[in-house]
Motif scaffolding. Structure first.
Motif, PDB file in Angstrom:
ATOM      1  N   SER A   1      43.134  -8.942   4.330  1.00  0.00           N
ATOM      2  CA  SER A   1      42.085  -9.960   4.443  1.00  0.00           C
ATOM      3  C   SER A   1      41.941 -10.798   3.178  1.00  0.00           C
ATOM      4  N   VAL A   2      41.622 -12.054   3.391  1.00  0.00           N
ATOM      5  CA  VAL A   2      41.462 -13.021   2.305  1.00  0.00           C
ATOM      6  C   VAL A   2      40.110 -13.723   2.474  1.00  0.00           C
ATOM      7  N   ASN A   3      39.638 -14.304   1.376  1.00  0.00           N
ATOM      8  CA  ASN A   3      38.391 -15.073   1.445  1.00  0.00           C
ATOM      9  C   ASN A   3      38.714 -16.559   1.470  1.00  0.00           C
ATOM     10  N   TYR A   4      37.733 -17.335   1.895  1.00  0.00           N
ATOM     11  CA  TYR A   4      37.878 -18.789   1.798  1.00  0.00           C
ATOM     12  C   TYR A   4      38.008 -19.189   0.325  1.00  0.00           C
ATOM     13  N   ASN A   5      38.753 -20.237   0.081  1.00  0.00           N
ATOM     14  CA  ASN A   5      38.877 -20.825  -1.265  1.00  0.00           C
ATOM     15  C   ASN A   5      39.340 -19.825  -2.325  1.00  0.00           C
ATOM     16  N   SER A   6      40.178 -18.896  -1.967  1.00  0.00           N
ATOM     17  CA  SER A   6      40.717 -17.928  -2.926  1.00  0.00           C
ATOM     18  C   SER A   6      42.231 -17.838  -2.736  1.00  0.00           C
ATOM     19  N   PRO A   7      42.980 -18.580  -3.578  1.00  0.00           N
ATOM     20  CA  PRO A   7      44.427 -18.664  -3.371  1.00  0.00           C
ATOM     21  C   PRO A   7      45.133 -17.308  -3.456  1.00  0.00           C
ATOM     22  N   VAL A   8      46.137 -17.141  -2.627  1.00  0.00           N
ATOM     23  CA  VAL A   8      46.952 -15.923  -2.618  1.00  0.00           C
ATOM     24  C   VAL A   8      48.414 -16.348  -2.766  1.00  0.00           C
ATOM     25  N   LYS A   9      49.123 -15.634  -3.654  1.00  0.00           N
ATOM     26  CA  LYS A   9      50.524 -15.963  -3.860  1.00  0.00           C
ATOM     27  C   LYS A   9      51.387 -15.154  -2.886  1.00  0.00           C
ATOM     28  N   ILE A  10      52.259 -15.840  -2.181  1.00  0.00           N
ATOM     29  CA  ILE A  10      53.222 -15.114  -1.346  1.00  0.00           C
ATOM     30  C   ILE A  10      54.588 -15.400  -1.937  1.00  0.00           C
ATOM     31  N   GLY A  11      55.171 -14.433  -2.590  1.00  0.00           N
ATOM     32  CA  GLY A  11      56.445 -14.689  -3.253  1.00  0.00           C
ATOM     33  C   GLY A  11      56.212 -15.589  -4.453  1.00  0.00           C
ATOM     34  N   GLU A  12      57.293 -16.020  -5.068  1.00  0.00           N
ATOM     35  CA  GLU A  12      57.195 -16.764  -6.316  1.00  0.00           C
ATOM     36  C   GLU A  12      56.681 -18.183  -6.133  1.00  0.00           C
TER      37      GLU A  12
ATOM     38  N   TYR B   1      40.478 -22.227   4.222  1.00  0.00           N
ATOM     39  CA  TYR B   1      39.241 -23.028   4.166  1.00  0.00           C
ATOM     40  C   TYR B   1      38.535 -22.942   5.519  1.00  0.00           C
ATOM     41  N   ASP B   2      37.216 -23.033   5.492  1.00  0.00           N
ATOM     42  CA  ASP B   2      36.435 -22.930   6.731  1.00  0.00           C
ATOM     43  C   ASP B   2      36.803 -24.055   7.708  1.00  0.00           C
ATOM     44  N   ALA B   3      37.149 -23.679   8.933  1.00  0.00           N
ATOM     45  CA  ALA B   3      37.505 -24.673   9.951  1.00  0.00           C
ATOM     46  C   ALA B   3      36.333 -25.009  10.863  1.00  0.00           C
ATOM     47  N   GLY B   4      35.246 -24.228  10.776  1.00  0.00           N
ATOM     48  CA  GLY B   4      34.056 -24.506  11.600  1.00  0.00           C
ATOM     49  C   GLY B   4      34.303 -24.402  13.097  1.00  0.00           C
ATOM     50  N   HIS B   5      35.300 -23.611  13.497  1.00  0.00           N
ATOM     51  CA  HIS B   5      35.699 -23.529  14.907  1.00  0.00           C
ATOM     52  C   HIS B   5      35.143 -22.266  15.564  1.00  0.00           C
ATOM     53  N   ILE B   6      35.447 -21.106  15.000  1.00  0.00           N
ATOM     54  CA  ILE B   6      34.826 -19.848  15.418  1.00  0.00           C
ATOM     55  C   ILE B   6      34.563 -19.045  14.137  1.00  0.00           C
ATOM     56  N   LEU B   7      33.862 -17.929  14.248  1.00  0.00           N
ATOM     57  CA  LEU B   7      33.548 -17.149  13.050  1.00  0.00           C
ATOM     58  C   LEU B   7      34.838 -16.762  12.319  1.00  0.00           C
ATOM     59  N   GLY B   8      34.907 -17.069  11.035  1.00  0.00           N
ATOM     60  CA  GLY B   8      36.067 -16.709  10.221  1.00  0.00           C
ATOM     61  C   GLY B   8      37.261 -17.632  10.380  1.00  0.00           C
ATOM     62  N   SER B   9      37.145 -18.662  11.211  1.00  0.00           N
ATOM     63  CA  SER B   9      38.301 -19.538  11.465  1.00  0.00           C
ATOM     64  C   SER B   9      38.664 -20.343  10.224  1.00  0.00           C
ATOM     65  N   SER B  10      39.956 -20.620  10.079  1.00  0.00           N
ATOM     66  CA  SER B  10      40.437 -21.242   8.850  1.00  0.00           C
ATOM     67  C   SER B  10      41.392 -22.389   9.090  1.00  0.00           C
ATOM     68  N   MET B  11      41.376 -23.282   8.116  1.00  0.00           N
ATOM     69  CA  MET B  11      42.461 -24.229   7.936  1.00  0.00           C
ATOM     70  C   MET B  11      43.247 -23.654   6.766  1.00  0.00           C
ATOM     71  N   VAL B  12      44.543 -23.809   6.779  1.00  0.00           N
ATOM     72  CA  VAL B  12      45.337 -23.161   5.742  1.00  0.00           C
ATOM     73  C   VAL B  12      46.161 -24.179   4.982  1.00  0.00           C
ATOM     74  N   LYS B  13      46.065 -24.073   3.652  1.00  0.00           N
ATOM     75  CA  LYS B  13      46.899 -24.942   2.807  1.00  0.00           C
ATOM     76  C   LYS B  13      48.018 -24.103   2.195  1.00  0.00           C
ATOM     77  N   LEU B  14      49.231 -24.600   2.272  1.00  0.00           N
ATOM     78  CA  LEU B  14      50.368 -23.949   1.617  1.00  0.00           C
ATOM     79  C   LEU B  14      50.887 -24.880   0.535  1.00  0.00           C
ATOM     80  N   GLU B  15      50.978 -24.379  -0.687  1.00  0.00           N
ATOM     81  CA  GLU B  15      51.587 -25.162  -1.767  1.00  0.00           C
ATOM     82  C   GLU B  15      52.931 -24.534  -2.066  1.00  0.00           C
TER      83      GLU B  15
END
Ligand SMILES: [Zn+2]
Length: 465
Positions: free
Chosen positions: A142-153, A160-174
């Motif tokens: 589990s992850v929180n909103y606005n808390s970046p997580v590194k996957i690999g290098e 980010y909150d998507a406002g769709h259902i409880l816990g729903s997210s929009m996801v940014k990948l950098e």
């Protein structure tokens, strides 16, 4: 990097997008295909070796976004599944329910086909069972909103909150690759502004590539005021006729939102004090997750609860968990409101309530959510003369009503508000998660508003970005 489209392309369900970098394969969502014409894809060999996928990112816990996970794990996936805590908790409920339905449906299909001496369009074995579903659970991270997580290098993900259902997210990948950094945003399902319980969808400053849903890309929902007024009228008129109000209800978000409104109507004496049944073990379980994660509510609902007014328990509310209690609803005299799943009438207890009420002109079947093509819900909504429920045909005599205003999906203008809200518009926009004609229409409108390149991906199409 490459993006492979594995679902929700020119259709609404089966969301799956594979992001492939030099050394990582990440699957965004892992949804089940639910439209009749695409269901067979669930059984086909997965287009990518599941074992070779490093991680899954889950935007939210709807079946068309998470329902394929048990099959993916069964076929060899063993990486982490990143999502918010409510998403994890609701997804567990959803997957167990789905496994049960898969097993029941396969058995029913097998028996029916045996009787009719024919074979079905796909194997009469369940796609997965309860044990398969449970094997998914240890993989959740589990992850929180606005808390970046590194996957690999080279990959940073952020929810980010998507406002769709409880816990729903929009996801940014950098993703940094070959000395350049690119930002991708997957909208997941885009929620709505000023909804009860939830916060507004997140609007972003910038991204290079955006994958956005377009479920309601060609229409406008009723306003909250119109929707509630319509709802009150439908209830009052049906009660006058002596019928029941049967609401095929999505167990997640919609059920809780409908309860929020019914509680309000009853408190304000806008409807008679009739019994409200939530005849869905799943909706009851999901409501428990809501009660536990009030930190995901908007301020208004948090304050309501602080003042001791829970929208999820009121005197006329009856939560029926057992089959025995569910069957007893048929013997209740007078009108009542019956909320049952599934929301598109593809399975669950709603089918029994439809059988009891669909031939009664005094009853109302009230749709409060999206009905995908090829589902029983869509057939009823399109007022087919008769519909097949559990293998038998029934004439549609009940009143059929629909309220769009409770949708958890942004409508056309809200979708435009979201995408045009970018301070720097994306270079490329990919329109996904919508029926083909609707996406085409939305593209024409969007073309007038933004200079970005706009794509409508097809199933199994691949993009090199
Ligand atoms: Zn959704």
């Amino acid at each position: 990097m490459k993006i492979k489209i594995l679902g929700a392309s020119k259709n609404v369900t089966g969301s799956k997008f594979l992001v492939e970098t030099k050394n990582r394969r990440i699957l965004i969502d892992c949804g089940l295909f639910q439209e009749r014409e695409f269901k067979n894809r669930n059984w086909e060999e997965f287009p990518v070796e599941p074992e070779s996928i490093d991680a899954v990112i889950l935007t939210h816990a709807h079946l068309d976004h998470c329902g394929f996970l048990p099959k993916l794990v069964k076929d060899g996936f063993s990486g982490k599944i990143y999502c918010t805590e409510p998403t994890e908790e609701i997804a567990k409920i959803v997957l167990l329910d789905s496994a049960k339905l898969q097993v029941e449906d396969a058995e029913k299909k097998r028996k029916r086909h045996e009787k009719e001496g024919r074979r079905g369009p796909y194997p009469e074995i369940p796609l997965y069972d309860t044990e398969d579903a449970e094997k998914v659970f240890p993989l959740f991270s589990s992850v929180n909103y606005n808390s970046p997580v590194k996957i690999g290098e080279n990959i940073l993900i952020n929810f980010y909150d998507a406002g769709h259902i409880l816990g729903s997210s929009m996801v940014k990948l950098e993703i940094s690759e070959n000395g350049r950094e690119k930002k991708l945003i997957f909208s997941g399902d885009i929620g709505r502004w000023n909804k009860p319980i939830l916060s507004d969808p997140t609007v972003f400053k910038s991204a290079d590539y955006v994958f956005m849903e377009t479920t309601y890309g060609n229409r406008l929902h009723e306003s909250k005021e119109e929707a509630t007024e319509k709802f009150i009228n439908i209830i009052n008129k049906t009660v006058k006729r002596g019928g029941n109000i049967v609401i095929p209800t999505f167990a997640i978000e919609r059920a809780q939102e409908i309860l929020y409104y019914l509680n309000k109507f009853l408190n304000e004496d806008l409807i008679p004090h009739l019994i409200v049944f939530v005849d869905s073990p799943m909706a009851i379980d999901v409501t428990e997750v809501f009660k536990k994660h009030t930190e995901y509510f908007d301020e208004e609902t948090r304050n309501l609860i602080k003042n001791g007014q829970s929208p999820f328990s009121f005197p006329m509310l009856k939560l029926t968990k057992s089959v025995h209690e569910s069957k007893a609803i048929n013997y209740i005299k007078g009108s009542s409101i019956i909320m049952a799943g599934s929301g598109m009438c593809t399975g669950g207890r709603i089918k029994h309530h439809l059988i009891t009420n669909i031939t009664r002109p005094e009853s109302t079947i009230l749709f409060v959510g999206y009905q995908a093509k090829g589902t029983l819900g869509r057939e009823i909504l399109e007022k087919k003369e008769k519909v097949r429920i559990l293998g038998q045909f029934y004439p549609v005599k009940a009143r059929i009503e629909k309220i769009n205003g409770f949708s958890a999906h942004a409508d056309r203008d809200e979708l435009l508000k979201w995408i045009c809200g970018f301070e720097n518009l994306p270079e490329k926009i990919f329109l996904i998660h919508g029926e083909e004609e609707i996406i085409e229409e939305f593209k024409e409108i969007l073309k007038e508003k933004v200079k970005s390149e706009i794509f409508i991906p097809s199933y199994l199409e691949e993009y090199t970005l």
